[in-house]
Design an enzyme around this catalytic site. Structure first.
Site, PDB file in Angstrom:
ATOM      1  N   ARG A  18      96.546 -26.166  21.065  1.00 27.10           N
ATOM      2  CA  ARG A  18      97.503 -26.143  22.159  1.00 27.10           C
ATOM      3  C   ARG A  18      98.292 -27.310  22.364  1.00 27.10           C
ATOM      4  O   ARG A  18      99.669 -27.106  22.650  1.00 27.10           O
ATOM      5  CB  ARG A  18      96.729 -25.797  23.536  1.00 27.10           C
ATOM      6  CG  ARG A  18      95.834 -24.426  23.542  1.00 27.10           C
ATOM      7  CD  ARG A  18      95.114 -24.494  24.952  1.00 27.10           C
ATOM      8  NE  ARG A  18      94.245 -25.638  24.926  1.00 27.10           N
ATOM      9  CZ  ARG A  18      93.677 -25.916  25.991  1.00 27.10           C
ATOM     10  NH1 ARG A  18      93.705 -25.297  27.181  1.00 27.10           N
ATOM     11  NH2 ARG A  18      92.781 -26.992  26.086  1.00 27.10           N
ATOM     12  N   ASN A  36      93.958 -21.162  26.013  1.00 24.56           N
ATOM     13  CA  ASN A  36      92.985 -20.540  25.027  1.00 24.56           C
ATOM     14  C   ASN A  36      92.201 -19.255  25.651  1.00 24.56           C
ATOM     15  O   ASN A  36      92.242 -19.154  26.915  1.00 24.56           O
ATOM     16  CB  ASN A  36      91.542 -21.561  25.132  1.00 24.56           C
ATOM     17  CG  ASN A  36      91.809 -22.814  24.337  1.00 24.56           C
ATOM     18  OD1 ASN A  36      92.535 -22.756  23.385  1.00 24.56           O
ATOM     19  ND2 ASN A  36      91.166 -23.873  24.339  1.00 24.56           N
TER      20      ASN A  36
END
Length: 90
Positions: A18, A36
């Site tokens: 990320r 996520n």
């Protein structure tokens, strides 16, 4: 400008995926979000010029150094506007 959803499967959580996506998106001027998912995948929703989105998708096929990408699924979405690019946590 286009908006795409990108789902990345493989070893993509716990490898700074990320944070790395945010760096790439910021460099390319892409707006959107990354988070996520419960199944272990990562979801990106991104809006930008198609050429910049292609660069992001190309990067997603390998991701950061510790990632192991098994699959990248791209879905066209209706245009969405975002202010910058942010990581959704939790």
């Amino acid at each position: 400008m286009e908006t795409k959803e990108i789902i990345i499967n493989g070893k993509v959580q716990g490898v700074f995926f990320r944070a790395s996506v945010k760096e790439v998106a910021d460099e390319l001027g892409i707006s959107g979000t990354v988070n996520n998912l419960a199944d272990g995948s990562v979801k990106i929703t991104a809006t930008a010029d198609p050429a910049f989105l292609k660069q992001l998708v190309d990067w997603c096929h390998h991701g950061p150094a510790r990632a192991i990408v098994d699959n990248v699924k791209i879905t066209d979405l209706p245009f969405q506007e975002f202010e910058g690019f942010r990581i959704i946590r939790g």
